[in-house]
Scaffold this motif. Structure first.
Motif, PDB file in Angstrom:
ATOM      1  N   LEU A  87       0.827  -1.210   0.000  1.00  0.00           N
ATOM      2  CA  LEU A  87       0.000   0.000   0.000  1.00  0.00           C
ATOM      3  C   LEU A  87       0.861   1.259   0.000  1.00  0.00           C
ATOM      4  N   GLU A  88       1.939   1.234   0.767  1.00  0.00           N
ATOM      5  CA  GLU A  88       2.840   2.388   0.816  1.00  0.00           C
ATOM      6  C   GLU A  88       3.514   2.603  -0.539  1.00  0.00           C
ATOM      7  N   ARG A  89       3.999   1.543  -1.143  1.00  0.00           N
ATOM      8  CA  ARG A  89       4.623   1.628  -2.469  1.00  0.00           C
ATOM      9  C   ARG A  89       3.632   2.161  -3.494  1.00  0.00           C
ATOM     10  N   SER A  90       2.415   1.621  -3.454  1.00  0.00           N
ATOM     11  CA  SER A  90       1.399   2.042  -4.417  1.00  0.00           C
ATOM     12  C   SER A  90       1.036   3.510  -4.251  1.00  0.00           C
ATOM     13  N   GLU A  91       0.945   3.958  -2.995  1.00  0.00           N
ATOM     14  CA  GLU A  91       0.643   5.376  -2.757  1.00  0.00           C
ATOM     15  C   GLU A  91       1.740   6.260  -3.355  1.00  0.00           C
ATOM     16  N   LYS A  92       2.989   5.877  -3.179  1.00  0.00           N
ATOM     17  CA  LYS A  92       4.104   6.645  -3.740  1.00  0.00           C
ATOM     18  C   LYS A  92       4.067   6.658  -5.259  1.00  0.00           C
ATOM     19  N   GLU A 113      -9.379 -12.043  -6.780  1.00  0.00           N
ATOM     20  CA  GLU A 113      -8.015 -12.432  -7.157  1.00  0.00           C
ATOM     21  C   GLU A 113      -7.330 -11.359  -7.998  1.00  0.00           C
ATOM     22  N   THR A 114      -8.076 -10.700  -8.849  1.00  0.00           N
ATOM     23  CA  THR A 114      -7.511  -9.610  -9.655  1.00  0.00           C
ATOM     24  C   THR A 114      -7.111  -8.447  -8.755  1.00  0.00           C
ATOM     25  N   LEU A 115      -7.933  -8.146  -7.771  1.00  0.00           N
ATOM     26  CA  LEU A 115      -7.599  -7.062  -6.834  1.00  0.00           C
ATOM     27  C   LEU A 115      -6.386  -7.441  -5.986  1.00  0.00           C
ATOM     28  N   ILE A 116      -6.307  -8.675  -5.541  1.00  0.00           N
ATOM     29  CA  ILE A 116      -5.136  -9.119  -4.759  1.00  0.00           C
ATOM     30  C   ILE A 116      -3.858  -8.970  -5.592  1.00  0.00           C
ATOM     31  N   GLU A 117      -3.920  -9.334  -6.851  1.00  0.00           N
ATOM     32  CA  GLU A 117      -2.751  -9.189  -7.727  1.00  0.00           C
ATOM     33  C   GLU A 117      -2.392  -7.712  -7.914  1.00  0.00           C
ATOM     34  N   TYR A 118      -3.405  -6.855  -8.018  1.00  0.00           N
ATOM     35  CA  TYR A 118      -3.177  -5.407  -8.138  1.00  0.00           C
ATOM     36  C   TYR A 118      -2.486  -4.860  -6.883  1.00  0.00           C
ATOM     37  N   LYS A 120      -0.625  -6.536  -4.876  1.00  0.00           N
ATOM     38  CA  LYS A 120       0.717  -7.124  -4.847  1.00  0.00           C
ATOM     39  C   LYS A 120       1.670  -6.454  -5.827  1.00  0.00           C
ATOM     40  N   THR A 121       1.197  -6.163  -7.027  1.00  0.00           N
ATOM     41  CA  THR A 121       2.083  -5.665  -8.081  1.00  0.00           C
ATOM     42  C   THR A 121       1.973  -4.181  -8.361  1.00  0.00           C
ATOM     43  N   GLY A 122       0.796  -3.603  -8.079  1.00  0.00           N
ATOM     44  CA  GLY A 122       0.570  -2.217  -8.429  1.00  0.00           C
ATOM     45  C   GLY A 122       0.189  -2.028  -9.884  1.00  0.00           C
ATOM     46  N   TYR A 123      -0.021  -3.131 -10.597  1.00  0.00           N
ATOM     47  CA  TYR A 123      -0.368  -3.062 -12.011  1.00  0.00           C
ATOM     48  C   TYR A 123      -1.740  -3.662 -12.252  1.00  0.00           C
ATOM     49  N   ARG A 124      -2.550  -2.927 -13.003  1.00  0.00           N
ATOM     50  CA  ARG A 124      -3.887  -3.373 -13.356  1.00  0.00           C
ATOM     51  C   ARG A 124      -3.778  -4.229 -14.627  1.00  0.00           C
ATOM     52  N   PRO A 125      -4.344  -5.430 -14.594  1.00  0.00           N
ATOM     53  CA  PRO A 125      -4.260  -6.269 -15.801  1.00  0.00           C
ATOM     54  C   PRO A 125      -5.018  -5.655 -16.972  1.00  0.00           C
ATOM     55  N   ILE A 126      -4.511  -5.879 -18.147  1.00  0.00           N
ATOM     56  CA  ILE A 126      -5.169  -5.384 -19.360  1.00  0.00           C
ATOM     57  C   ILE A 126      -6.209  -6.414 -19.761  1.00  0.00           C
ATOM     58  N   SER A 127      -7.441  -5.943 -19.951  1.00  0.00           N
ATOM     59  CA  SER A 127      -8.496  -6.898 -20.324  1.00  0.00           C
ATOM     60  C   SER A 127      -8.788  -6.896 -21.788  1.00  0.00           C
TER      61      SER A 127
END
Length: 127
Positions: A87-92, A113-118, A120-127
């Motif tokens: 969360l801290e990394r994503s906020e930055k 599961e998609t939100l958990i991955e987001y 974790k990675t900070g990247y939104r999957p491309i649909s």
């Protein structure tokens, strides 16, 4: 981010609370929702500090919503400290917990599961 406020019992990020700037988290006694929060009452009755410590994967109270449920599942799998780090990394990196009042970038998901991955990675999957 007020990291010291951590994660609420239900999985919401107290560290980002913007609804009440005088709130010091759900166990401070100052949380405006402490009297009606089903997750707080349940976890206290089970003598645990967070829903992610519980063996049951329930969806009651605030866990009926995707964000607190996904945050709870994330902490169950990877730990609270890793959740806070993500969360801290994503906020930055510009990811907003709250953008318009209480909704933010973590609210635009319909799959846990998609939100958990987001998270974790900070990247939104491309649909």
């Amino acid at each position: 981010m007020k990291r010291e406020l951590g994660i609420a019992r239900c999985g919401l990020a107290c560290c980002f609370c913007s609804e009440n700037m005088t709130c010091d988290g759900c166990d401070s006694g100052a949380c405006p929702d402490k009297d009606w929060c089903e997750n707080r009452q349940c976890s206290i009755s089970k003598k645990i500090e967070h829903c992610y410590e519980c063996n049951e994967k329930c969806r009651k109270g605030l866990l009926s919503k995707i964000k607190p449920y996904a945050f709870t599942e994330f902490a169950r799998r990877y730990g609270k400290e890793f959740l806070l780090n993500c969360l801290e990394r994503s906020e930055k990196n510009g990811i907003m917990y709250h953008r318009d009042e209480i909704n933010g970038d973590y609210d635009d998901f319909d799959d846990v599961e998609t939100l958990i991955e987001y998270i974790k990675t900070g990247y939104r999957p491309i649909s």
